[in-house]
Design an enzyme around this catalytic site. Structure first.
Site, short mmCIF file in Angstrom:
data_model
loop_
_atom_site.label_atom_id
_atom_site.label_comp_id
_atom_site.label_asym_id
_atom_site.label_seq_id
_atom_site.Cartn_x
_atom_site.Cartn_y
_atom_site.Cartn_z
N ASP A 17 0.82 -1.21 0.00
CA ASP A 17 0.00 0.00 0.00
C ASP A 17 0.86 1.27 0.00
O ASP A 17 1.90 1.32 0.65
CB ASP A 17 -0.89 -0.01 1.25
CG ASP A 17 -2.09 0.89 1.08
OD1 ASP A 17 -2.31 1.41 -0.02
OD2 ASP A 17 -2.81 1.09 2.08
N ASN B 168 -10.46 -3.64 -5.74
CA ASN B 168 -9.68 -2.73 -6.59
C ASN B 168 -10.29 -2.53 -7.99
O ASN B 168 -9.88 -1.64 -8.73
CB ASN B 168 -8.23 -3.19 -6.73
CG ASN B 168 -7.41 -2.96 -5.47
OD1 ASN B 168 -6.48 -3.71 -5.16
ND2 ASN B 168 -7.72 -1.90 -4.72
C1 FPP Z 1 -2.00 -0.26 -3.37
O1 FPP Z 1 -1.53 1.08 -3.30
C2 FPP Z 1 -1.46 -0.89 -4.57
C3 FPP Z 1 -2.21 -1.53 -5.52
C4 FPP Z 1 -3.66 -1.66 -5.44
C5 FPP Z 1 -1.57 -2.10 -6.72
C6 FPP Z 1 -0.27 -2.80 -6.50
C7 FPP Z 1 0.26 -3.23 -7.79
C8 FPP Z 1 1.53 -3.17 -8.19
C9 FPP Z 1 2.68 -2.76 -7.35
C10 FPP Z 1 1.87 -3.47 -9.62
C11 FPP Z 1 2.03 -4.82 -10.09
C12 FPP Z 1 2.04 -5.97 -9.17
C13 FPP Z 1 2.88 -7.03 -9.26
C14 FPP Z 1 2.70 -8.19 -8.36
C15 FPP Z 1 3.98 -7.11 -10.23
P1 FPP Z 1 -2.52 2.28 -3.63
O2 FPP Z 1 -2.54 2.47 -5.10
O3 FPP Z 1 -3.85 2.00 -3.02
O4 FPP Z 1 -1.78 3.47 -2.95
P2 FPP Z 1 -2.49 4.71 -2.21
O5 FPP Z 1 -3.27 4.13 -1.07
O6 FPP Z 1 -1.33 5.52 -1.78
O7 FPP Z 1 -3.34 5.39 -3.23
#
Ligand code: FPP
Length: 217
Positions: free
Chosen positions: A2, A50
């Site tokens: 996150d 998501n």
């Molecule tokens: C959460 O942070 C992150 C996600 C929902 C996506 C994670 C995906 C990746 C890192 C890319 C690909 C994955 C792999 C396994 C190669 P957020 O976007 O909710 O962050 P925020 O809370 O700061 O908005």
């Protein structure tokens, strides 16, 4: 994993740049876990919730997942890691599914660290699916072992520690069954800033915990 979005926002970058940086962090973290002898590590990459995000961001995430499978995950398999995925992959883009299935197959007999990636995963969905699966076989009364045998992590240990990055202090539908006795650690670090030092910190925090499993020791 996150904090990608906030990491990007702080730098006036688009959210997908945060996910790209998140992938770089993932590479460092997997490497550090493997170096330190961690036996299994699960990463929550995409939840059942998501899908509510803009389509552009969803597409960017799955593109990164696919690229990651074709490059990094392939390397992990070559280094004897068993790569597995948990979640309902059937809703992912077909090309992503194909890349993931290929990796899973190629590393299925490996004996090193298990790298588990949760995609379109939700803890409640996992439990409901397991119960439905059991009911279909005509059984009307279930026990804990039966349920443990029908979830994605069947046959694998429950997590010793669950770490949430970015300062949020909630579980958000992650491994709800498996976390019964897991230690919880909430870190302020945004996911893209995670590195080898963060893994050292997690291991040192874990080693201070006294796990009693309901006993008095
Ligand atoms: C959460 O942070 C992150 C996600 C929902 C996506 C994670 C995906 C990746 C890192 C890319 C690909 C994955 C792999 C396994 C190669 P957020 O976007 O909710 O962050 P925020 O809370 O700061 O908005």
């Amino acid at each position: 994993m996150d904090g990608n979005g906030r990491w990007a926002k702080k730098r006036l970058l688009p959210r997908k740049a945060g996910h790209k940086a998140g992938v770089e962090a993932l590479k460092k973290v997997v490497m550090a876990c493997q170096d330190k002898g961690v036996q299994m590590c699960t990463f929550y990459a995409f939840s059942t919730e998501n899908w509510k995000r803009p389509q552009e961001e969803i597409d960017a995430i799955f593109k990164l997942v696919e690229q990651f499978a074709e490059t990094e995950l392939k390397k992990y398999v070559d280094r004897n890691c068993r790569v597995m995925f948990m979640g309902d992959l059937s809703l992912l883009p077909k090309s992503t599914q194909d890349a993931l299935n290929k990796i899973r197959e190629s590393g299925k007999n490996n004996t090193g660290m298990i790298v588990n990636i949760a995609l379109n995963y939700g803890g409640r969905q996992e439990i409901v699916n397991a119960v439905n699966y059991i009911l279909q076989s005509g059984i009307s009364k279930i026990d804990e072992q039966m349920l443990s045998d029908c979830i994605y992590t069947s046959g694998l240990p429950d997590p010793d520690i669950i770490v949430r990055t970015s300062g949020e202090e909630r579980i958000s539908n992650f491994m709800l069954w498996q976390l019964a006795y897991s230690e919880l650690l909430f870190m302020d670090t945004l996911w893209p800033d995670m590195d080898e030092k963060s893994i050292d910190y997690i291991i040192s925090e874990y080693s201070k915990r006294n796990r009693r499993f309901g006993d008095l020791r």
